[in-house]
Design an enzyme around this catalytic site. Structure first.
Site, PDB file in Angstrom:
ATOM      1  N   HIS A  37     -11.264 -10.295 -25.145  1.00 27.55           N
ATOM      2  CA  HIS A  37     -11.428  -8.846 -25.005  1.00 27.55           C
ATOM      3  C   HIS A  37     -10.985  -8.152 -26.296  1.00 27.55           C
ATOM      4  CE1 HIS A  37     -10.981 -10.529 -20.976  1.00 27.55           C
ATOM      5  NE2 HIS A  37     -11.651  -9.491 -20.512  1.00 27.55           N
ATOM      6  N   HIS A 268     -15.653  -4.529 -24.377  1.00 28.15           N
ATOM      7  CA  HIS A 268     -14.517  -4.815 -23.487  1.00 28.15           C
ATOM      8  C   HIS A 268     -14.217  -6.298 -23.393  1.00 28.15           C
ATOM      9  CE1 HIS A 268     -11.823  -4.712 -20.016  1.00 28.15           C
ATOM     10  NE2 HIS A 268     -12.544  -5.715 -19.544  1.00 28.15           N
ATOM     11  N   GLU A 415       5.816  -2.524  -0.421  1.00 25.92           N
ATOM     12  CA  GLU A 415       6.116  -3.968  -0.498  1.00 25.92           C
ATOM     13  C   GLU A 415       5.703  -4.561  -1.837  1.00 25.92           C
ATOM     14  OE1 GLU A 415       5.610  -2.859   3.819  1.00 25.92           O
ATOM     15  OE2 GLU A 415       4.437  -2.544   1.976  1.00 25.92           O
ATOM     16  N   HIS A 477       1.607  -7.441  13.621  1.00 22.46           N
ATOM     17  CA  HIS A 477       2.881  -7.729  12.973  1.00 22.46           C
ATOM     18  C   HIS A 477       3.298  -9.196  13.104  1.00 22.46           C
ATOM     19  CE1 HIS A 477       3.018  -3.447  12.722  1.00 22.46           C
ATOM     20  NE2 HIS A 477       4.276  -3.384  12.334  1.00 22.46           N
TER      21      HIS A 477
END
Length: 667
Positions: A37, A268, A415, A477
């Site tokens: 890149h 890119h 998280e 859960h």
């Protein structure tokens, strides 16, 4: 404070020439590899040059200097920017030969920067957003170390180069929100605002006002021309004076210097091609051969390294006479207090004698009371589940924007951001981070957990509510596939203890594993203490062991982890008492450590009798332990919402079913 931006390195080369050296090295290395890149390194060469030439303090001769500035290339696909910088600065492991070997097997110049592959790489980046989120942990570590040891020993910045992709990733929202809330003023993010993505202009997929987003999160924001050296320097200097983290939006052209391709997505992720590279050389007046550098440019870059060496020497003198020198060095070394092993041994002995019955999440909290009062390096936290994960102890005060002396971080419902920040804390040095959430939400943290393992960082994940045993919260859960996913991750210890004794042993293992993260998988429901007697040996260190051996030859072996070891023990007692069938019980708290044992030990533990595996999770991975004809008792579907005991019966994970299967196998 003196404006460090006035310390422009005295050398014949201009900063523009220094930046062109980055452009040339980047495009040459990508072209030779026929992969990579070039656009980002060429577009951000001016920003990187000003940043390093006027501000960054590092010493390539001592890349682990604790008070160095941290530089994180969050847009890791532009790795040739970092490798070019390291070569120019004189890192001894980055000679030109390594640039020529860019992206080749065994080279230090991997496709994306990898921690440990080359000196000076502070963190592995490439998965977009991970760098900026990890840098938040580094900046937090700096603030916390200042609170402990003062700014005579800790006085550095964390600089990040991030791209559009980093800021589009959801992880970036978690990271910038946390950093703004904590007012991490030593964090400066330089955004490569080139408005180009792989598919084309970023307007194809986003209309977000990024500066407004950062401002809303409590950051200062500066908007500049990323190719104007003075604007770059002024913005960085202003950011260094701020009491908040700062985003500097650097409007740039991707592939800057390529006369026919700059500003295009074509630069890119592909080589420019020989013709365009020749055009670049003409365009930027760089008449030098591929990988060749004029001496005056090299001298200018090496002067930055000399400045860093001088700064480090001055710091070293301060350290020698600092009254906190010993404590500081011990924190950086990261060695667990020598008394912790004996303290945990006494803890285990006391609870064997008491036959303590508690959920392993509660057992973890009880062990942490010993750990946190003995070891000052641990930094706790939770993703807004503190009193469910039971991760805080009475000695831990919170860390917050008004003070960083504490040892507990309220990460909020982030998280992924929590896991990345813990990586940053571990990489910064001085701390052993642990953080809690429900095991099911390992899905949210997964990207950063994988990097914990890839980088070999001592990060401890406390993951509670580990099965259908959590009960009424139901299948959203209740983790099913998560243990298999975590166990499939290289260099990650997954520890699922069966009782309070194994939980304390698991903590000892996690704390002593300096080059490997650990996941403690803990129950919501109460579990009995299963050991018959206390032993000084940490039996969980071998990954699996015979908890209950038979008198005489085994008829069957019951293998289990965590809460299901209780079932295996009950079945063994029942089989012997009612059917005269001799069943051994093997507890397997950590498969990874068991795999590391020699063949003789594994054979001794597993035995030759038929085997049944019991775990309230998916079967995947169990067959290696069960052998031909082995049987597994566990989950084959998602869970359900009901009291835990009813769920175990509903899904057939109970003593009656295991006993029946055992009798079938022994007839």
């Amino acid at each position: 404070m003196n404006m460090q931006s006035k310390e422009i390195t005295s050398a014949a080369a201009t900063e523009q020439e220094m930046a062109h050296a980055i452009r040339a090295l980047a495009m040459d290395a990508v072209q030779k590899a026929n992969s990579g890149h070039p656009g980002m390194p060429m577009g951000m060469a001016d920003v990187a040059t000003v940043l390093f030439n006027r501000f960054v303090n590092i010493d390539p001769q001592h890349p682990q200097w604790p008070d160095r500035d941290r530089f994180v290339l969050s847009a890791g696909h532009g790795s040739m920017l970092q490798y070019a910088l390291h070569h120019l600065l004189g890192y001894d492991d980055m000679p030109v030969e390594e640039l020529r070997r860019f992206r080749q097997l065994g080279s230090r110049t991997a496709g994306h920067p990898e921690f440990g592959h080359a000196k000076g790489i502070e963190t592995t980046t490439g998965p977009l957003g991970q760098g900026i989120a990890t840098a938040v942990g580094m900046a937090l570590g700096e603030r916390m170390m200042v609170a402990r040891f003062g700014d005579a020993l800790v006085d550095h910045f964390t600089y990040v180069i991030a791209g559009d992709g980093c800021l589009q990733e959801g992880l970036s929202h978690e990271a910038i929100d946390l950093a703004g809330h904590l007012k991490l003023s030593r964090l400066i993010v330089l955004w490569d605002d080139n408005r180009i993505s792989i598919d084309g202009p970023t307007s194809l997929s986003t209309s977000t006002d990024q500066p407004a987003r950062f401002q809303a999160a409590g950051w200062d924001v500066e908007t500049i021309d990323g190719h104007d050296m003075n604007q770059i320097a002024e913005a960085i200097e202003k950011a260094r004076q701020s009491e908040k983290p700062t985003l500097i939006a650097c409007r740039t052209l991707i592939g800057k210097g390529a006369p026919n391709l700059e500003g295009s997505e074509k630069t890119h992720g592909a080589p420019l091609g020989d013709e365009e590279i020749a055009a670049v050389r003409d365009n930027i007046n760089w008449p030098h051969a591929p990988f060749a550098l004029p001496q005056h440019v090299t001298d200018a870059w090496r002067a930055i390294a000399r400045r860093g060496d001088s700064k480090r020497d001055a710091w070293q003198e301060r350290l020698v006479f600092n009254p906190l020198r010993v404590a500081f060095n011990e924190a950086i070394a990261g060695d667990v207090d020598a008394g912790l092993e004996s303290a945990l041994r006494e803890f285990r002995k006391a609870h064997v004698e008491k036959a303590t019955k508690v959920a392993t999440r509660k057992a973890s909290e009880m062990a942490l009371e010993v750990i946190n009062s003995t070891c000052s390096l641990t930094i706790g936290g939770s993703a807004d589940l503190t009193h469910s994960n039971l991760t805080i102890t009475k000695d831990l005060a919170p860390v917050g924007q008004h003070g960083f002396e504490g040892r507990y971080v309220h990460y909020g419902i982030r998280e992924h951001g929590m896991a990345a920040a813990m990586n940053g804390l571990a990489l910064h040095g001085g701390f052993i981070p642990y953080g809690g959430t429900f095991l099911c939400f390992a899905d949210y943290a997964r990207g950063a957990m994988r990097l914990s393992a890839l980088m070999g960082q001592r990060v401890i994940y406390v993951m509670t509510h580990d099965s259908i045993g959590l009960g009424e919260d139901g299948p959203t859960h209740q983790p099913i596939e998560h243990l298999a996913m975590l166990r499939a991750t290289p260099n990650l210890n997954v520890l699922r203890p069966a009782d309070i004794i194994e939980t304390a042993e698991a903590w000892e293992i996690a704390l002593s594993s300096k080059n490997r993260p650990s996941v403690l998988v803990l129950s919501r429901q109460g579990l009995p203490m299963l050991r018959d007697t206390h032993t000084d040996e940490n039996r969980s260190k071998r990954g699996a062991y015979v908890l209950h051996e038979t008198h005489g030859k085994r008829d069957i072996t019951l293998l289990a982890t965590g809460s299901e070891v209780e079932i295996a023990k009950a079945v063994a007692d029942e089989l012997l008492a009612e059917h005269h069938v001799r069943a051994a019980v093997v507890s397997m708290p950590c498969w990874e450590l068991f795999e590391e044992q020699d063949d003789a030990y594994r054979k001794e533990v597993l035995g030759d009798a038929p085997r049944i595996g019991i775990e309230a999770a998916a079967r995947l991975g169990w067959d290696r332990w069960l052998g031909d004809g082995g049987v597994f008792v566990g989950m084959t579907s998602f869970g359900a919402s009901a009291p835990a005991a009813e769920l175990y019966d509903h899904f057939g994970i109970n003593a009656d079913r295991v006993a029946s299967l055992a009798l079938d196998l022994t007839r």
